[in-house]
Design an enzyme around this catalytic site. Structure first.
Site, PDB file in Angstrom:
ATOM      1  N   HIS A  96       0.820  -1.215   0.000  1.00 36.51           N
ATOM      2  CA  HIS A  96       0.000   0.000   0.000  1.00 36.51           C
ATOM      3  C   HIS A  96       0.855   1.267   0.000  1.00 36.51           C
ATOM      4  O   HIS A  96       0.368   2.334  -0.334  1.00 36.51           O
ATOM      5  CB  HIS A  96      -1.074  -0.019   1.111  1.00 36.51           C
TER       6      HIS A  96
ATOM      7  N   ASP B 272       1.246  -7.682   2.256  1.00 36.51           N
ATOM      8  CA  ASP B 272       1.378  -6.246   2.000  1.00 36.51           C
ATOM      9  C   ASP B 272       2.841  -5.796   1.844  1.00 36.51           C
ATOM     10  O   ASP B 272       3.387  -5.123   2.718  1.00 36.51           O
ATOM     11  CB  ASP B 272       0.687  -5.489   3.148  1.00 36.51           C
TER      12      ASP B 272
ATOM     13  N   SER C 141       3.852   2.182   8.627  1.00 38.01           N
ATOM     14  CA  SER C 141       3.692   1.221   7.543  1.00 38.01           C
ATOM     15  C   SER C 141       5.008   1.027   6.834  1.00 38.01           C
ATOM     16  O   SER C 141       5.667   1.995   6.452  1.00 38.01           O
ATOM     17  CB  SER C 141       2.670   1.723   6.532  1.00 38.01           C
TER      18      SER C 141
HETATM   19  N1  ARG Z   1      -4.873   0.370   7.671  1.00 37.87           N
HETATM   20  C1  ARG Z   1      -3.595   0.417   7.033  1.00 37.87           C
HETATM   21  C2  ARG Z   1      -2.956   1.769   7.310  1.00 37.87           C
HETATM   22  O1  ARG Z   1      -3.400   2.760   7.543  1.00 37.87           O
HETATM   23  C3  ARG Z   1      -3.600   0.060   5.577  1.00 37.87           C
HETATM   24  C4  ARG Z   1      -4.290   1.010   4.657  1.00 37.87           C
HETATM   25  C5  ARG Z   1      -4.357   0.609   3.223  1.00 37.87           C
HETATM   26  N2  ARG Z   1      -5.331  -0.436   2.962  1.00 37.87           N
HETATM   27  C6  ARG Z   1      -6.675  -0.237   2.747  1.00 37.87           C
HETATM   28  N3  ARG Z   1      -7.448  -1.296   2.554  1.00 37.87           N
HETATM   29  N4  ARG Z   1      -7.250   0.931   2.695  1.00 37.87           N
HETATM   30  O2  ARG Z   1      -3.015   2.765   7.071  1.00 37.87           O
HETATM   31  N1  GLU Z   2      -1.319   1.265   7.644  1.00 32.65           N
HETATM   32  C1  GLU Z   2      -0.732   2.292   8.483  1.00 32.65           C
HETATM   33  C2  GLU Z   2       0.232   3.160   7.676  1.00 32.65           C
HETATM   34  O1  GLU Z   2       0.007   3.392   6.518  1.00 32.65           O
HETATM   35  C3  GLU Z   2      -0.116   1.675   9.666  1.00 32.65           C
HETATM   36  C4  GLU Z   2      -1.195   1.238  10.546  1.00 32.65           C
HETATM   37  C5  GLU Z   2      -1.278   2.096  11.783  1.00 32.65           C
HETATM   38  O2  GLU Z   2      -1.893   3.159  11.758  1.00 32.65           O
HETATM   39  O3  GLU Z   2      -0.700   1.618  12.772  1.00 32.65           O
HETATM   40  O4  GLU Z   2       1.166   3.730   8.189  1.00 32.65           O
END
Ligand code: ARG
Ligand code: GLU
Length: 719
Positions: free
Chosen positions: A85, A221, A654
């Site tokens: 991502h 990922d 991330s």
């Molecule tokens: N939750 C993770 C992070 O903030 C992954 C985000 C990307 N994936 C998604 N399905 N939107 O940011």
């Molecule tokens: N997916 C998140 C990022 O893009 C990390 C998840 C979190 O917030 O811990 O940094």
């Protein structure tokens, strides 16, 4: 019996706190505050192995990837791993109908095949330094805020100039503990970063938004890039003569595996947390801001999903938009639940009661009015913040699409209204608009936008008092008898934004005589009216309240440091390099349910469902599974996919390296578990878990799935 029970409870509490270590710690202060505890928990290296200016160390293998992620070096030829991502934009930009790397994945078979990304950079931190004294030079308590700010800004400018005088480094000074401490960061930015590999989205985004923020998780990922340098190993923009960057340090990868209780450390760039705010802030977030924004985004997602379900082409067009809307939406919902379960507001209030009785005695009552000042300002701050957020949601952040898009013409109009025509500038603006137009129509579906526009116009009006309503609502009242549907219908039938050719034509032929017509366009007028309230009613006042709150936060932080003098506090995340340490551990998400600390390929096969887009498992992966062709990545008859641990992380982490007690890479951080996402405001060791991709799954995919095993040759693998 009773006695035994109490000891057991005590023991349980003790183990939890020993296993979980709240905090995002500063690399140069590890020796002072953390290393002993880290070693007790299973870390076998020294603080100098993590951060040092005298020897190669872990910090030399960690980068800011792009603008908001972390990445780490895994070979001495510049190979880097981050999340799928995080690499998504780059992968998408190289994708077309002929080469659909998002769907099919991409693997460069040789260096020649690696793909150039002109806008992508990685940033190494060369050194950091506490510069608080220099920043505060000439500042005194009696000064007013504006004067203080001026001096601080000037001092910072000097510090940066000094740090970058005879070198190619970039420097910045960041505030810690809300302006109670300042650190200088000297960074080196590399600008030739090429795409090396990415699994298909069916692996890299497996589970999609359904599984996002959730455990148990099975998302592969990750993506791979390579940093290039000039022949002296220095940063250089892309050139065919550039060579792979040779880092001072890269992470060895351990495939020995992780067991529950093992030490883990995450080393990366956490973005923002708010651990030291007053209860008033938690109330604002949980009772006002989050619920209203959740409601707006629920409406958006419902509309988009309805049309996505009807048409696969629309599903693809709106996938990325929906993912963006859904990510924070889901986190906000979890945040409210998590804070509730923690009884966070009561906990803060109990803390504040103790603080207040301390403040009565401390330093002639210097801080005695602080909490009352918060109480005073929060109602106004809340109403302006809500207005600010609602306007962003309505217009800017995946809000009304046509209205936002036609707003881009404002610049063009202003260029023609200028006293003298700057033709070069106009040419640039037009070229930019052409780009925007192409991008806009590629992923645009008018029926969605029409419904979005109606629903957002209604929500905005319903959520905010009249003083924040743009003039367009007067028109809706007078000419449309408050019938928003009717207004939107007219807007869409009369706007110039109909189809791409039309708009491109309009841009090409735009001149001063078109200004009147633009001003009459109902979509443009709607944009202007929102912009007007934003610029003249909301922004400045919101900013003023925000700054006042910041100033209170600074004082409250100073006070809390004095009040909690026997504790070691960590500063809120501010997108600087931090260390979080903890241990691999499962958790109990709800009564009667225990979550294990890891998932495997079995779970991917269990989730497989060709009818659900998020759960379509690629045939090749199923084949490998059926043949049990797991090679050395096998664990208990399967391949481990993800694991969870108690590291305190947030957005920005991330892509961060997750290392074991020997400093070897065992995982790549990519998410947090739903029950613990309130850790941005308050950490709960029993519920907060970061989610990492197991390196064994990464290597299995590269080796067995992609047949790109040649990439393993340059890695250092510990078996
Ligand atoms: N939750 C993770 C992070 O903030 C992954 C985000 C990307 N994936 C998604 N399905 N939107 O940011
Ligand atoms: N997916 C998140 C990022 O893009 C990390 C998840 C979190 O917030 O811990 O940094």
């Amino acid at each position: 019996m009773r006695k035994i029970l109490t000891t057991m409870v005590l023991l349980a509490v003790f183990t939890v706190s020993a296993l979980a270590k709240e905090g995002m710690w500063i690399p140069i202060l590890l020796q002072k505050y953390n290393i002993e505890e880290m070693q007790e928990m299973g870390f076998r290296l020294t603080a100098e192995d993590i951060y040092s200016v005298n020897q190669a160390c872990m910090k030399d293998a960690v980068v800011i990837f792009g603008g908001g992620c972390t990445g780490e070096l895994i070979s001495n030829e510049g190979l880097l791993i981050t999340n799928h991502h995080c690499g998504f934009d780059a992968i998408q930009k190289h994708s077309s109908v002929e080469h659909d790397y998002l769907t099919d994945g991409f693997w460069a078979k040789s260096r020649d095949e690696e793909l150039i990304n002109p806008d992508l950079t990685v940033t190494f931190m060369k050194r950091m330094e506490d510069v608080t004294a220099k920043v505060m030079e000439g500042v005194s308590d009696s000064m007013n805020m504006a004067d203080k700010d001026d001096i601080i800004k000037k001092n910072i400018k000097n510090i940066i100039e000094e740090a970058t005088k005879d070198n190619h480094y970039k420097a910045l000074v960041k505030s810690f503990f809300h302006g109670n401490q300042y650190f200088l960061f000297v960074n080196e930015v590399y600008t030739d970063v090429r795409l090396v590999g990415a699994p298909p989205s069916a692996i890299g985004k497996f589970g999609g938004d359904t599984d996002n923020w959730m455990w148990p998780r099975h998302t592969g990922d990750f993506s791979l890039f390579r940093i290039y340098a000039d022949k002296d190993n220095k940063p250089a923009d892309y050139s065919a003569d550039n060579v792979p960057y040779m880092p001072l340090k890269h992470f060895p990868i351990s495939i020995k595996g992780v067991e529950e209780g093992d030490f883990t450390m995450v080393f990366g760039y956490p973005g923002t947390t708010e651990q030291y705010v007053p209860s008033a802030h938690l109330k604002m977030i949980t009772q006002k801001i989050n619920p209203e924004l959740i409601d707006i985004r629920t409406q958006k997602l419902d509309i988009i999903k309805k049309y996505q379900a009807k048409d696969p082409a629309v599903r693809i067009q709106y996938a990325s938009k929906a993912a963006r809307i859904s990510n924070s939406w889901k986190r906000w919902i979890g945040e409210i639940k998590g804070l509730d379960k923690l009884d966070a507001i009561n906990k803060k209030e109990a803390f504040e009661a103790k603080f207040q009785s301390w403040a009565k005695e401390y330093n002639n009552g210097e801080y005695i009015n602080l909490l009352a000042e918060y109480e005073d300002i929060y109602p106004d701050y809340t109403s302006y913040r809500l207005a600010y957020n609602c306007l962003s949601e309505t217009v800017y952040r995946n809000g009304m699409e046509t209205v936002r898009f036609v707003g881009y013409f404002k610049k063009l109009k202003e260029a023609y209204e200028a006293d003298s025509l700057d033709l070069d500038k106009i040419k640039n603006i037009k070229a930019n608009l052409v780009k925007k137009t192409n991008a806009f129509f590629k992923d645009y579906y008018a029926p969605i936008d029409k419904e979005l526009t109606t629903s957002l116009l209604k929500a905005y009006q319903q959520k905010l008092p009249k003083k924040f309503w743009p003039s367009v609502y007067q028109e809706i009242e007078k000419r449309y008898k408050n019938d928003i549907e009717k207004f939107t219908a007219t807007l869409f039938s009369k706007t110039l934004v109909t189809d791409k050719e039309n708009v491109l034509d309009y841009i090409e032929n735009f001149s001063a005589k078109n200004i009147k017509k633009l001003e009459k366009d109902p979509a443009y007028r709607t944009f202007e009216s929102f912009y007007d309230v934003y610029a003249n009613t909301i922004y400045a006042t919101y900013r003023a309240f925000y700054n006042d709150v910041q100033e209170l936060n600074r004082k409250y932080m100073t006070a809390q440091i004095a009040f909690r003098e026997n504790e070691i506090l960590y500063p809120d995340a501010n997108f600087t390099l931090r260390v979080s340490y903890g241990q691999v551990k499962g958790y109990e998400p709800k009564d009667g349910t225990i979550f294990k600390h890891y998932t495997t390929l079995d779970g991917i096969i269990e989730k497989d469902n060709p009818d659900i887009y998020d759960y379509k498992v690629p045939a090749r992966l199923k084949e490998l599974y059926a043949q049990k062709d797991f090679g050395k990545y096998e664990y208990k008859g399967s391949v481990p996919v993800c694991f969870i641990a108690t590291n305190h992380t947030t957005g920005g982490n991330s892509g961060s390296p997750v290392v074991n007690g020997n400093g070897e890479l065992i995982g790549v951080n990519f998410d947090r578990a739903w029950e613990g996402v309130m850790s941005d405001l308050m950490f709960n060791p029993e519920q907060c878990r970061n989610i990492s991709l197991d390196m064994r799954y990464v290597l299995f995919l590269i080796d067995k799935f992609a047949g790109a095993g040649y990439l393993l040759d340059e890695m250092t693998i510990v078996e």
